[in-house]
Design a protein around this motif. Sequence first.
Motif, PDB file in Angstrom:
ATOM      1  N   LYS A  42       0.893  -1.235  -0.046  1.00 36.30           N
ATOM      2  CA  LYS A  42      -0.192   0.094   0.050  1.00 36.30           C
ATOM      3  C   LYS A  42       0.606   1.297  -0.125  1.00 36.30           C
ATOM      4  N   ALA A  43       1.832   1.355   0.780  1.00 39.11           N
ATOM      5  CA  ALA A  43       2.742   2.442   1.096  1.00 39.11           C
ATOM      6  C   ALA A  43       3.597   2.574  -0.307  1.00 39.11           C
ATOM      7  N   GLU A  65     -12.519   8.299  -3.991  1.00 35.28           N
ATOM      8  CA  GLU A  65     -12.247   9.610  -4.239  1.00 35.28           C
ATOM      9  C   GLU A  65     -11.602  10.592  -3.275  1.00 35.28           C
ATOM     10  N   ALA A  66     -11.878  10.220  -1.943  1.00 36.33           N
ATOM     11  CA  ALA A  66     -11.217  11.075  -0.938  1.00 36.33           C
ATOM     12  C   ALA A  66      -9.787  10.813  -1.150  1.00 36.33           C
ATOM     13  N   ASP A  67      -9.056   9.505  -1.207  1.00 33.06           N
ATOM     14  CA  ASP A  67      -8.001   8.953  -1.433  1.00 33.06           C
ATOM     15  C   ASP A  67      -7.115   9.610  -2.655  1.00 33.06           C
ATOM     16  N   PHE A  68      -7.965   9.704  -3.567  1.00 39.79           N
ATOM     17  CA  PHE A  68      -7.422  10.334  -4.796  1.00 39.79           C
ATOM     18  C   PHE A  68      -7.012  11.644  -4.629  1.00 39.79           C
ATOM     19  N   SER A  83     -15.795   6.005  -7.691  1.00 45.56           N
ATOM     20  CA  SER A  83     -16.216   6.496  -6.484  1.00 45.56           C
ATOM     21  C   SER A  83     -17.372   5.723  -6.003  1.00 45.56           C
ATOM     22  N   SER A  84     -18.181   4.873  -6.872  1.00 51.71           N
ATOM     23  CA  SER A  84     -19.077   4.325  -6.633  1.00 51.71           C
ATOM     24  C   SER A  84     -19.106   2.651  -6.396  1.00 51.71           C
ATOM     25  N   LEU A  85     -17.828   2.294  -6.447  1.00 51.73           N
ATOM     26  CA  LEU A  85     -17.182   1.045  -6.067  1.00 51.73           C
ATOM     27  C   LEU A  85     -17.618   0.441  -4.764  1.00 51.73           C
ATOM     28  N   GLY A  86     -17.618   1.382  -3.730  1.00 51.72           N
ATOM     29  CA  GLY A  86     -17.867   0.834  -2.458  1.00 51.72           C
ATOM     30  C   GLY A  86     -16.832   0.226  -1.801  1.00 51.72           C
ATOM     31  N   VAL A  87     -15.313   0.184  -2.448  1.00 52.50           N
ATOM     32  CA  VAL A  87     -14.425  -0.462  -1.899  1.00 52.50           C
ATOM     33  C   VAL A  87     -13.614   0.208  -0.727  1.00 52.50           C
ATOM     34  N   PRO A  88     -13.246  -0.374   0.286  1.00 56.59           N
ATOM     35  CA  PRO A  88     -12.748   0.190   1.586  1.00 56.59           C
ATOM     36  C   PRO A  88     -11.439   1.007   1.097  1.00 56.59           C
ATOM     37  N   SER A  89     -11.241   2.133   1.900  1.00 58.88           N
ATOM     38  CA  SER A  89      -9.847   2.610   1.732  1.00 58.88           C
ATOM     39  C   SER A  89      -8.550   1.993   1.746  1.00 58.88           C
ATOM     40  N   VAL A  90      -7.665   2.313   1.061  1.00 56.94           N
ATOM     41  CA  VAL A  90      -6.493   1.704   0.898  1.00 56.94           C
ATOM     42  C   VAL A  90      -5.699   1.452   2.193  1.00 56.94           C
ATOM     43  N   LEU A  91      -5.993   2.525   3.058  1.00 56.85           N
ATOM     44  CA  LEU A  91      -5.509   2.461   4.382  1.00 56.85           C
ATOM     45  C   LEU A  91      -6.000   1.477   5.543  1.00 56.85           C
ATOM     46  N   LEU A 151      -2.697   1.125  -9.915  1.00 54.91           N
ATOM     47  CA  LEU A 151      -2.012   0.550  -8.647  1.00 54.91           C
ATOM     48  C   LEU A 151      -2.594   0.523  -7.311  1.00 54.91           C
ATOM     49  N   VAL A 152      -3.570   1.497  -7.473  1.00 51.71           N
ATOM     50  CA  VAL A 152      -4.767   1.322  -6.459  1.00 51.71           C
ATOM     51  C   VAL A 152      -6.083   1.136  -6.896  1.00 51.71           C
ATOM     52  N   PRO A 153      -6.560   0.011  -7.259  1.00 54.25           N
ATOM     53  CA  PRO A 153      -7.672  -0.245  -7.939  1.00 54.25           C
ATOM     54  C   PRO A 153      -8.990  -0.065  -6.889  1.00 54.25           C
ATOM     55  N   GLY A 154      -8.688  -0.204  -5.708  1.00 56.83           N
ATOM     56  CA  GLY A 154      -9.864  -0.151  -4.781  1.00 56.83           C
ATOM     57  C   GLY A 154      -9.813   1.167  -3.898  1.00 56.83           C
TER      58      GLY A 154
END
Length: 804
Positions: A722-723, A750-753, A787-795, A744-747
């Motif tokens: 992740k890092a 929008e906030a992460d982006f 943004s509609s995928l509903g995947v949890p944040s990478v963190l 690299l970050v498929p999940g």
Amino acid sequence: KMDRSVGVTTDPLDDPHFNPVEYINSMFPNEQSLVDLDLAVRRLKVKIKRTDSSVLHEVRTQSQDGDRGKKDLQDAKQSIQQLFAKLAEIQKKAEASEVMVQETCRDIKSLDYAKKHLTQTVTSLKRLHMLVTGVEQLEVMADKRQYREVGNLLEAINELLSHFSAYHAVPKIAALSQQVSQIKKKLHAQIYNEFSALERRQSLSHGVAMNLSDACFVVDALGTDAKDEFIAWFCMQRLNDYNETFQPGTESAKVEYTDRRLVWLKRELASYDEQLKSIFPQAWNVDLHLCAAFANATRNALSAALEYSSASLSGAVLTAVLDKTHTFEKELTHRFAYIANNVTNTEAQAEPEEEEDLSDEEDSTTNPNSAEAIKRRIARFQARLARNRMRAAQAQAPKPAAASSGPFSGGTNGSFKGAISECFSPYLSIYVQQLDHDIEAEVNKIIQGETWDIAEDDDERVLGSCTDIMYYFSFLIKQCATLSNAQPFFDLYKLFKKYLKNYARVLGTHCPSLPKTVSPVALPDPASAISEKDERTLLLLLNTAVLCSGRVDSMGDKMRNLIDPAFVDSIDFSSEKEEFEDLVAKVPRQLVTGLEGRLAAPLVLMTKMPWGTWDSSVDGSAFVNQIISEIQRAAYICRDWMTDVHYTFWCDTFVGSFIPRLVENIYRCRHINEMGAEHLIHAMAEIKQLLLTLPHIGQPPPTTGTPAFKRHIKYVHKAMEKAEALLKVIMTPADSLLDTYRALVPGGTEADFQRVMELKGLNRKDDAASSDFLSSLLDQYRSFGLSSLGVPSVLKTAAPKDKP
């Protein structure tokens, strides 16, 4: 024609369903076949002729055989008649022989009965003569107190009287029986007077001792009931002084002076061994009966004293008295171990016995009715009785008996376990109350003396209070088991549960108090950092809790083996074991929290580095070196102190907590240029390499990893990706940022982006062109529908949760 050889016919003429028309048609099926008609007729005539000849031959043969059979039958009937006649003749001769034998034997049988009755009469007369003479001699010997001769005569007379048991209606026999009974009563009184005249602690002369020993011989001859009655009377006589000395209400009768009672019996046994042991037959075991009578009297007296003083009796006094009583019971059991173990090495080999027939004829030169002949017969009779008496004494010797753990049965089996101490059982609640006070005082003393540290050369690495408490509990188990394995033992188990829980809570209170974590990705609180001394304390608590958990299991097994079966299922230390196991699970988490507190400073330093203006001239290894140094220091200490299972749990707990904080810390750097991101990638690689080697730090890497080790490696790779992915996205030029982020970050959300764009320095406060570019990227991002995928944040990455 019938084929005789096989018994099967093949000629159609022999068929029972023969049809002449069909037969002729088969021979002459057409007109042309009539040419052979004459030949066929001739053949039939020949066949008819042969058949007539055969029939005639068979008739003649049958006639001859019938005559021969009749003759043979007649001969057989005649032979049977002759046989019956011979059998009848033999039967008549046998009956005649039987009559002859009966007539011959009738006289012999009559003579045999006469001889048998005459022999019995002569034998009875001889025995009667012996009985009369023996009774007269018995009376004389009894008056002279010659007990050895009296014993021999008495046994002979008892044996002779048994032969006349069916003739008590005869006046002479009844008179002799009455006379013998009177002599026995007289002997009974004489012998009791002899022993009543004995004074305690009196030295006996050899003559008196021999006379008393002979008197015991007479008691033995009086029968088993008389012997048992005498032994019981003698024991009560010896206990008269004891009863007077320890009368109820006197100072000596108090429970706390029970040892004086035991000393009295020791002196009595010493006096018995010195003066009286040689008097009584060994098979009587008088000292054993004396000890049993003493035990019964003492038990009853102590029961009354305990009931009177139970309100004021202290547990210390009760325990001391019980210990002395148990020791004394063991000494008595040891004294009479030869009975319990059936030590019979003193058995004498009986000489070959030659029974004397009282009906044997006397020497022809001696008058069978003379006094000399009668004495000789009585001597032979007494010799036989002596041999029988020896065998009877050996047969009556006490047999081995298993020591009973239940109520005392009298001590006659050689075991005195519970003989006196049984009376304390109803009052052992006082002992348990005293135990509660003693355990509380001892445990508090042990805990107050605890230094919460160990010496450098101590290999056990556990708190001394743990071993002291467990040793003390083991001592109490052994002590209580000797007193009782029923309700008091179960009460002791309850006390153990109480103080084990208290000790577990005391251990928990010595864990450092650390601030609660607000967020799993928040920057560690520097206030949660713990010193190396606190780390040692936590590791000591961990090892102590592990040891206590194991000792609790072994303690439960030991108590279940010792306790009464009725309480076995109630012994359960599972809740106490959970108290220690909770502490075992808590300590590694606190160590992780303390380590993260020490890592707060280098993580803050990481965020203050000039990543937005980074170039090759800047040295950015300081925070990495500090992080690696702190982790290695803590890992080496934990590796050295912990078991493999608990160290693995610590590693998993640490990486599961630290890596998400490390990834979140990258976002706190605010702005990172491409060279700064590249430097951070190298820094993350160093940290990752350390985290991968944590399970086997300070040791050679395993050739084949365990499932836990493989799970650890897999998680570190996945979490650190992740890092690495975040930093690679930051290194990407702005025009390809969206494609790289998607790859690299498929999940990602929008906030992460948006946070990634902020790290790139793309925010709305820049010029209009940058603002337009930012809006364009966000529009493109939304157009992809990420943004509609509903995947949890990478963190948000869960760590492996393995509880040791």
